[in-house]
Design a protein around this motif. Structure first.
Motif, PDB file in Angstrom:
ATOM      1  N   VAL A 130       0.838  -1.195   0.000  1.00 18.82           N
ATOM      2  CA  VAL A 130       0.000   0.000   0.000  1.00 18.82           C
ATOM      3  C   VAL A 130       0.876   1.248   0.000  1.00 18.82           C
ATOM      4  O   VAL A 130       1.868   1.319   0.704  1.00 18.82           O
ATOM      5  CB  VAL A 130      -0.904  -0.001   1.250  1.00 18.82           C
ATOM      6  CG1 VAL A 130      -1.745   1.251   1.317  1.00 18.82           C
ATOM      7  CG2 VAL A 130      -1.772  -1.240   1.267  1.00 18.82           C
ATOM      8  N   GLU A 131       0.507   2.230  -0.812  1.00 13.89           N
ATOM      9  CA  GLU A 131       1.216   3.507  -0.822  1.00 13.89           C
ATOM     10  C   GLU A 131       0.292   4.589  -0.282  1.00 13.89           C
ATOM     11  O   GLU A 131      -0.828   4.748  -0.744  1.00 13.89           O
ATOM     12  CB  GLU A 131       1.646   3.866  -2.236  1.00 13.89           C
ATOM     13  CG  GLU A 131       2.451   5.141  -2.293  1.00 13.89           C
ATOM     14  CD  GLU A 131       2.978   5.428  -3.684  1.00 13.89           C
ATOM     15  OE1 GLU A 131       3.309   6.594  -3.928  1.00 13.89           O
ATOM     16  OE2 GLU A 131       3.034   4.516  -4.502  1.00 13.89           O
ATOM     17  N   CYS A 172      -3.652  -0.936   7.952  1.00 12.10           N
ATOM     18  CA  CYS A 172      -2.267  -1.420   7.837  1.00 12.10           C
ATOM     19  C   CYS A 172      -1.613  -1.538   9.207  1.00 12.10           C
ATOM     20  O   CYS A 172      -0.907  -2.507   9.492  1.00 12.10           O
ATOM     21  CB  CYS A 172      -1.442  -0.484   6.953  1.00 12.10           C
ATOM     22  SG  CYS A 172      -1.839  -0.573   5.208  1.00 12.10           S
ATOM     23  N   PHE A 220       3.845  -0.465   4.257  1.00  8.41           N
ATOM     24  CA  PHE A 220       3.259   0.605   3.470  1.00  8.41           C
ATOM     25  C   PHE A 220       4.314   1.632   3.144  1.00  8.41           C
ATOM     26  O   PHE A 220       5.393   1.643   3.719  1.00  8.41           O
ATOM     27  CB  PHE A 220       2.074   1.261   4.184  1.00  8.41           C
ATOM     28  CG  PHE A 220       2.383   1.757   5.569  1.00  8.41           C
ATOM     29  CD1 PHE A 220       2.865   3.033   5.772  1.00  8.41           C
ATOM     30  CD2 PHE A 220       2.197   0.935   6.667  1.00  8.41           C
ATOM     31  CE1 PHE A 220       3.148   3.490   7.046  1.00  8.41           C
ATOM     32  CE2 PHE A 220       2.477   1.387   7.941  1.00  8.41           C
ATOM     33  CZ  PHE A 220       2.951   2.663   8.137  1.00  8.41           C
ATOM     34  N   GLN A 234      -7.509   7.076   2.774  1.00  8.67           N
ATOM     35  CA  GLN A 234      -6.134   6.757   3.165  1.00  8.67           C
ATOM     36  C   GLN A 234      -5.984   6.676   4.679  1.00  8.67           C
ATOM     37  O   GLN A 234      -5.194   5.879   5.178  1.00  8.67           O
ATOM     38  CB  GLN A 234      -5.148   7.747   2.551  1.00  8.67           C
ATOM     39  CG  GLN A 234      -4.909   7.453   1.094  1.00  8.67           C
ATOM     40  CD  GLN A 234      -3.610   8.019   0.583  1.00  8.67           C
ATOM     41  OE1 GLN A 234      -2.693   8.379   1.334  1.00  8.67           O
ATOM     42  NE2 GLN A 234      -3.505   8.105  -0.731  1.00  8.67           N
ATOM     43  N   THR A 260      -7.160   3.269   5.449  1.00  9.21           N
ATOM     44  CA  THR A 260      -6.162   2.308   4.990  1.00  9.21           C
ATOM     45  C   THR A 260      -4.970   2.271   5.939  1.00  9.21           C
ATOM     46  O   THR A 260      -4.463   1.203   6.281  1.00  9.21           O
ATOM     47  CB  THR A 260      -5.699   2.655   3.564  1.00  9.21           C
ATOM     48  OG1 THR A 260      -6.834   2.636   2.699  1.00  9.21           O
ATOM     49  CG2 THR A 260      -4.664   1.679   3.055  1.00  9.21           C
TER      50      THR A 260
END
Length: 96
Positions: free
Chosen positions: A2-3, A64, A71, A57, A60
């Motif tokens: 994930v970015e 994470c 990430f 985000q 997310t």
């Protein structure tokens, strides 16, 4: 992997808590609102300077962290929370 290019950490801003880049809105605040039952549109109405992608985000990032997944922050190198022994600078933001 994930970015996350909208999440920033800086010990000088909000006590180093993860936040939406360019704001003082913390990931915890955003995730807490969603967890309390607020719809994304309600969060955006309350924090007009946020975009939908900011909220996504933040969610997310929290996922994470909960799963201890790797990430990227700000297109930086791979990072796994809790396993990096020293702070590393990420485009002006600091990651613990």
């Amino acid at each position: 992997m994930v970015e996350l290019d909208r999440i920033a950490l800086d010990p000088k801003i909000m006590g180093g808590k993860p936040r939406i880049k360019g704001t003082r809105a913390t990931v915890g605040t955003v995730v807490g609102l969603v967890a309390a039952g607020r719809m994304i549109n309600e969060v955006l109405a309350a924090y007009s300077y946020l975009a939908r992608e900011d909220v996504l985000q933040a969610l997310t990032y929290a996922a994470c962290r909960a799963e201890e997944r790797e990430f990227l922050l700000s297109n930086a190198r791979r990072f796994r929370w809790g396993l990096h022994p020293a702070p590393c600078q990420v485009k002006g933001d600091f990651v613990k």
